[in-house]
Design a protein around this motif. Structure first.
Motif, PDB file in Angstrom:
ATOM      1  N   GLU A 261     -32.154  38.073 -34.369  1.00 58.28           N
ATOM      2  CA  GLU A 261     -32.404  36.661 -34.377  1.00 58.28           C
ATOM      3  C   GLU A 261     -33.529  36.203 -35.614  1.00 58.28           C
ATOM      4  N   THR A 264     -31.949  34.148 -38.568  1.00 55.46           N
ATOM      5  CA  THR A 264     -31.582  32.620 -38.450  1.00 55.46           C
ATOM      6  C   THR A 264     -32.491  31.738 -38.868  1.00 55.46           C
ATOM      7  N   GLN A 298     -37.724  25.636 -37.061  1.00 51.73           N
ATOM      8  CA  GLN A 298     -37.343  26.722 -37.132  1.00 51.73           C
ATOM      9  C   GLN A 298     -38.562  27.818 -37.201  1.00 51.73           C
ATOM     10  N   GLN A 301     -39.541  28.037 -33.731  1.00 53.43           N
ATOM     11  CA  GLN A 301     -38.508  29.188 -33.070  1.00 53.43           C
ATOM     12  C   GLN A 301     -38.876  30.613 -33.524  1.00 53.43           C
ATOM     13  N   LEU A 305     -40.131  33.901 -31.469  1.00 47.92           N
ATOM     14  CA  LEU A 305     -39.677  35.356 -31.619  1.00 47.92           C
ATOM     15  C   LEU A 305     -40.630  36.246 -31.802  1.00 47.92           C
ATOM     16  N   TRP A 365     -33.917  30.055 -25.626  1.00 42.41           N
ATOM     17  CA  TRP A 365     -32.678  30.962 -25.393  1.00 42.41           C
ATOM     18  C   TRP A 365     -31.420  30.213 -25.774  1.00 42.41           C
ATOM     19  N   THR A 368     -30.781  29.696 -29.615  1.00 46.55           N
ATOM     20  CA  THR A 368     -30.417  31.021 -30.011  1.00 46.55           C
ATOM     21  C   THR A 368     -28.962  31.573 -29.694  1.00 46.55           C
ATOM     22  N   SER A 371     -26.535  29.479 -31.790  1.00 45.46           N
ATOM     23  CA  SER A 371     -26.474  29.945 -33.110  1.00 45.46           C
ATOM     24  C   SER A 371     -25.583  31.432 -33.062  1.00 45.46           C
ATOM     25  N   ASN A 372     -25.862  32.125 -32.042  1.00 49.67           N
ATOM     26  CA  ASN A 372     -24.937  33.419 -31.944  1.00 49.67           C
ATOM     27  C   ASN A 372     -23.421  32.921 -31.938  1.00 49.67           C
ATOM     28  N   TYR A 442     -26.384  38.687 -26.078  1.00 51.13           N
ATOM     29  CA  TYR A 442     -27.553  37.666 -25.848  1.00 51.13           C
ATOM     30  C   TYR A 442     -26.907  36.565 -25.263  1.00 51.13           C
TER      31      TYR A 442
END
Length: 470
Positions: A261, A264, A298, A301, A305, A365, A368, A371-372, A442
């Motif tokens: 991740e 991204t 970002q 985020q 991570l 969560w 992400t 985005s996935n 995920y």
């Protein structure tokens, strides 16, 4: 074959080999006890037989009894033999039958064996068997002429007394074997008008196997205990190893997933940074503000991570949730993703995205996860333009979010394994698509953690739809 299956197969093979070795040792222990039992008993019986019986050929008085039949009638036997050309004649057959019967009647071994049982404290179930294997007559030319041979069947003799070993003249031992032989005696002066005789004495217990088992029981029980201990240790060792490996794999999967991740937020920050460096964008205060907000989100985020990579123990079902307007979060994700793609051939179509419903969720969560889903929709599409349609419907209990693409679609087999760790669908012409196969795994974990539900529908060549029900 997976690594875990290889370990299981190796461990199981080693366990089977170990069990085989222990069983082999048990078998050898039993065989050793059996041989020792036979040696002890046979030696005592052999001494008894040689001392009390063998001098008399069969038993005490046996030699004289046979002489009274064969030597006393040797001339008559020769005469009948010369007439018929064989020892198989009425006179010889009758004499042999009477002799065998009298040998059985006069057999004193039962009383003698009882004495040796008492003297040497032998098993009271010890049995014996005395058989005459063969008898040959010698006439004037001193050439041995077969009178009786255990390999043949004689109709004038009792069939139940004609065994594979010879004619039974005493004893009740069942199924004697070669290893039950105490002694085998061959006698004969080898002179004219005499006879040769071969006698075998067997001894054993009809329940010898159970007797051996009882004598070997302590060793067998000790071996069985050792075997059970090995099984116990093996089971808990393998269980502990499997648990540790599972924990290790979970940590590795998490690190791989989080690392997956990183791309991204980093890509989005790089694109936003390049946009700000553009002279036209830099002169527009609103554009700069928009891109700096994107970079801030970002960066946050990305920081999250890193925090989770540094503290793997935070990965569990107890995640921190906050109430947010879902469509507002969804709008931000779409906006950031548009910046990331910076591609005119990718279009988002939205409907119902102004819904004000608040949802309790973990922002990191869910961001992400969405985005996935977008990543998969773009990667597995060969259309121009690539389109993603997002429809949000309000329900009495929450929301229904439909994310539909115009990609290549999926087969039933791919849908079945879509959420497996490291699974990547094998689509012809898409071998170049990068990724670790962790994105959709995920997504499923995020759905489970939030207690939402998800449905997947797909048609080859037309695209796929992910339906999330909150």
């Amino acid at each position: 074959m997976t690594e875990l299956k290889k370990y299981k197969l190796t461990a199981f093979t080693g366990f089977v080999i170990l069990i085989g070795i222990l069983l082999y040792l048990i078998y050898n222990t039993f065989e050793l006890k059996d041989r020792q039992y036979q040696i002890d008993v046979k030696e005592k019986l052999k001494q008894f037989y040689v001392k009390n019986i063998s001098k008399e050929n069969i038993y005490s008085g046996g030699f004289s009894l046979i002489d009274s039949y064969l030597i006393k009638n040797i001339r008559s036997l020769e005469s009948e033999y010369l007439k018929s050309g064989s020892t198989n004649n009425k006179y010889t057959d009758s004499l042999l039958a009477v002799m065998f019967e009298e040998l059985r009647v006069r057999n004193p071994i039962d009383s003698l064996l009882e004495k040796i049982r008492t003297r040497h404290k032998l098993n009271d179930k010890l049995e014996y068997l005395i058989v005459i294997n063969s008898i040959s007559l010698r006439f004037r030319d001193n050439k041995p002429i077969p009178l009786y041979d255990h390999l043949k069947k004689y109709p004038f003799l009792e069939s139940n007394l004609q065994s594979a070993q010879g004619y039974i003249i005493g004893g009740k031992l069942k199924s004697p074997k070669q290893q039950n032989t105490v002694t085998s005696v061959s006698m004969g002066p080898a002179v004219p008008y005499s006879y040769d005789i071969n006698v075998t004495f067997f001894a054993d217990s009809n329940d010898r196997q159970s007797q051996i088992f009882k004598s070997a029981l302590p060793v067998l029980l000790l071996t069985l205990f050792a075997l059970l201990l090995v099984v116990f240790v093996y089971y808990f060792t393998f269980k502990s190893w499997s648990k540790q490996k599972k924990i290790s794999d979970m940590k590795s999967d998490f690190i791989n997933s989080i690392t997956h991740e990183f791309s991204t937020p980093i890509s989005t920050i790089m694109v936003a940074n390049r946009a700000i460096q553009n002279e036209k964008v830099f002169k527009s205060k609103e554009s700069v503000t928009e891109f700096t907000e994107i970079i801030a989100r970002q960066t946050k985020q990305l920081q999250t991570l890193f925090d989770q990579v540094m503290d793997i123990t935070r990965v569990n079902t107890e995640i921190e949730k906050n109430e947010v307007i879902f469509c507002q979060l969804l709008t931000e994700v779409i906006q950031d993703y548009r910046i990331k793609m910076n591609d005119k051939n990718v279009y988002f179509h939205t409907q119902g995205i102004n819904n004000e419903t608040r949802v309790s969720l973990n922002r990191f969560w869910v961001t992400t996860m969405i985005s996935n889903i977008f990543d998969n929709a773009i990667k597995y599409s060969d259309k121009t333009p690539k389109e993603i349609q997002i429809i949000v419907d309000g329900t009495p209990n929450g929301l229904r979010i439909s994310i539909r693409d115009n990609g290549i679609g999926m087969e039933e087999h791919t849908i079945k394994h879509l959420f497996d760790k490291f699974y990547r669908g094998k689509n012809l012409g898409r071998e170049h698509v990068s990724g670790l196969g962790l994105g959709m795994y995920y997504v499923q974990q995020c759905i489970k953690i939030h207690n939402w539900t998800m449905q997947v529908q797909s048609t080859i060549g037309l695209g796929s739809e992910i339906l999330i029900i909150i």
